[in-house]
Design an enzyme around this catalytic site. Structure first.
Site, PDB file in Angstrom:
ATOM      1  N   LYS A 120     -10.880  -2.907  -3.479  1.00 10.59           N
ATOM      2  CA  LYS A 120     -11.940  -2.121  -3.363  1.00 10.59           C
ATOM      3  C   LYS A 120     -10.918  -0.850  -3.962  1.00 10.59           C
ATOM      4  O   LYS A 120     -11.592   0.074  -5.528  1.00 10.59           O
ATOM      5  CB  LYS A 120     -12.739  -1.617  -2.160  1.00 10.59           C
ATOM      6  CG  LYS A 120     -13.406  -2.796  -1.504  1.00 10.59           C
ATOM      7  CD  LYS A 120     -13.744  -1.877   0.343  1.00 10.59           C
ATOM      8  CE  LYS A 120     -13.644  -3.151   1.128  1.00 10.59           C
ATOM      9  NZ  LYS A 120     -12.860  -3.125   2.067  1.00 10.59           N
ATOM     10  N   LYS A 176       0.832  -1.002   0.347  1.00 14.53           N
ATOM     11  CA  LYS A 176       0.096  -0.104  -0.502  1.00 14.53           C
ATOM     12  C   LYS A 176       1.007   1.187  -0.390  1.00 14.53           C
ATOM     13  O   LYS A 176       0.264   1.854  -0.106  1.00 14.53           O
ATOM     14  CB  LYS A 176      -0.967   0.295   1.202  1.00 14.53           C
ATOM     15  CG  LYS A 176      -1.844  -1.039   1.045  1.00 14.53           C
ATOM     16  CD  LYS A 176      -3.428  -0.526   1.875  1.00 14.53           C
ATOM     17  CE  LYS A 176      -4.802  -1.738   1.147  1.00 14.53           C
ATOM     18  NZ  LYS A 176      -5.329  -1.791   1.916  1.00 14.53           N
ATOM     19  N   LYS A 204      -4.559  -8.766  -6.893  1.00 15.82           N
ATOM     20  CA  LYS A 204      -5.475  -8.535  -6.029  1.00 15.82           C
ATOM     21  C   LYS A 204      -6.829  -7.938  -6.494  1.00 15.82           C
ATOM     22  O   LYS A 204      -7.181  -6.647  -6.500  1.00 15.82           O
ATOM     23  CB  LYS A 204      -5.604  -8.425  -4.658  1.00 15.82           C
ATOM     24  CG  LYS A 204      -6.394  -9.394  -4.122  1.00 15.82           C
ATOM     25  CD  LYS A 204      -5.859  -8.611  -2.224  1.00 15.82           C
ATOM     26  CE  LYS A 204      -6.061  -7.612  -1.952  1.00 15.82           C
ATOM     27  NZ  LYS A 204      -6.894  -7.417  -0.532  1.00 15.82           N
TER      28      LYS A 204
END
Ligand code: AQP
Length: 337
Positions: free
Chosen positions: A203, A116, A200
């Site tokens: 969202k 991230k 992956k």
């Protein structure tokens, strides 16, 4: 089973945007089965959601949407505890204590933070870095023994086990916290992006075409599968041949999960077929499974006051469950009350 601890299931989801098929197949669907057997605590982790920039209005709306998705998928607020994390202070309190138990070296190994943060590590919030410590507190404030999650959360549950063990050792209270076990089951524990079979489904992916949202209508679902990246070959005969074909593997896994069949059984049905044929069957199956959830979500979201009432009721039950654990934690740590 975790030592002498009564079985209890805990899991959560971030209200950070549209819930997608990965969240459903990797997590929520497994929660349903567990609520038949165990005491279950299902949280909307709004404190995790603020570890990245957020819009307060959107957070409140997303919290209600995630709650509606839980209930529409079949989580029963009368059987399971459903609440939002920020309303139960035990999470923040225990997270602080665990910040003092966990080691910097342990957090430095967390792959989700690295993914991230990317090259922007220094600019990330401290909250994003200590996210897995808050997750350990979420689980252990209820002395949860089982944590049903997607494959991407395995490392975080393992960290919660390490924190539990170190707390027990450091304070000389063997078996105070259980060693929570991740439950990662089904043929779709890691659903991949429809645009890239090696990333992956997420969202936060800027491309809406990369995921199927739980609220997508039938046409959108069909269009997204139609546009999904594939290779030029027909579907193989044997499951082993999927290893080198990530996009095909992903679509077959999604079909297998919804049809409740093994991947090989799906290949037995579709071997030799072109993707165009298979994608049509896949769209039909996914629409049939997701559209009742989407329409129930819309019905629930029309009455936000009722959703808020369910969350308040759940938070009260969650506080009552965590209270005796926290009273003992304070005593063990040496806090005078
Ligand atoms: N692609 C996935 N396949 C299978 N399971 C998945 N989960 C998430 N993505 C997949 C599981 O869903 C649960 C809730 O996840 P989360 O909301 O806590 O956040 P996340 O894991 O970071 O999921 P996202 O969708 O990728 O969110 P963003 O983009 O906001 O970070 C977890 O059990 C997770 O394993």
């Amino acid at each position: 089973m975790s030592g002498s601890h009564e079985p209890l299931v805990f899991s959560g989801m971030q209200p950070t945007g549209n819930l997608h098929l990965g969240n459903y197949l990797g997590a929520i669907r497994n929660w349903l089965k567990l609520q038949q057997q165990y005491r279950c605590v299902y949280c909307v982790v709004d404190m995790h959601a603020i570890t990245v920039d957020h819009d307060p209005k959107a957070l409140a709306q997303a919290t209600r949407e995630v709650t509606a998705a839980y209930i529409a998928s079949g989580i029963d607020p009368k059987t399971s505890i459903i609440f939002n994390q920020s309303q139960v202070a035990a999470h923040a309190e225990l997270a602080w204590i665990f910040n003092c138990v966990a080691r910097v070296g342990w957090l430095n190994r967390m792959t989700q933070f690295k993914e991230k943060a990317g090259k922007n590590r220094e600019a990330m919030s401290v909250g994003l870095y200590t996210y897995p410590v808050l997750m350990a507190a979420d689980i252990l404030a209820y002395r949860a023994t089982h944590v049903p999650v997607g494959d991407d959360q395995k490392q975080h549950v393992e960290l919660a086990r390490d924190i539990a063990q170190k707390f027990n050792n450091d304070f000389g209270v063997p078996d105070f916290f259980p060693a929570p076990e991740p439950i990662i089951t089904g043929p779709a524990t890691r659903v991949m992006s429809l645009r890239d079979g090696t990333a992956k489904m997420s969202k936060s992916d800027p491309s809406d075409n990369s995921r199927i949202n739980l609220t997508d209508d039938a046409d959108t679902i069909a269009q997204k599968f139609k546009r999904a990246k594939t290779d030029p070959h027909p579907l193989p005969e044997a499951e082993e041949e999927l290893a080198a074909r990530p996009e095909a593997d992903n679509l077959i896994s999604i079909y297998a999960a919804f049809a409740e069949k093994a991947k090989q059984a799906v290949l037995d049905e579709f071997k030799g077929a072109q993707f165009s044929t298979f994608k049509g069957a896949l769209s039909e199956l996914v629409v049939a499974k997701l559209s009742p959830i989407a329409s129930e979500m819309r019905r629930l979201l029309a009455d936000p006051a009722e959703i808020d009432r369910i969350l308040r009721d759940g938070a009260e039950k969650a506080r009552a469950t965590a209270a005796p654990v926290m009273a003992e934690v304070r005593r063990v740590v040496g806090f005078v009350s």
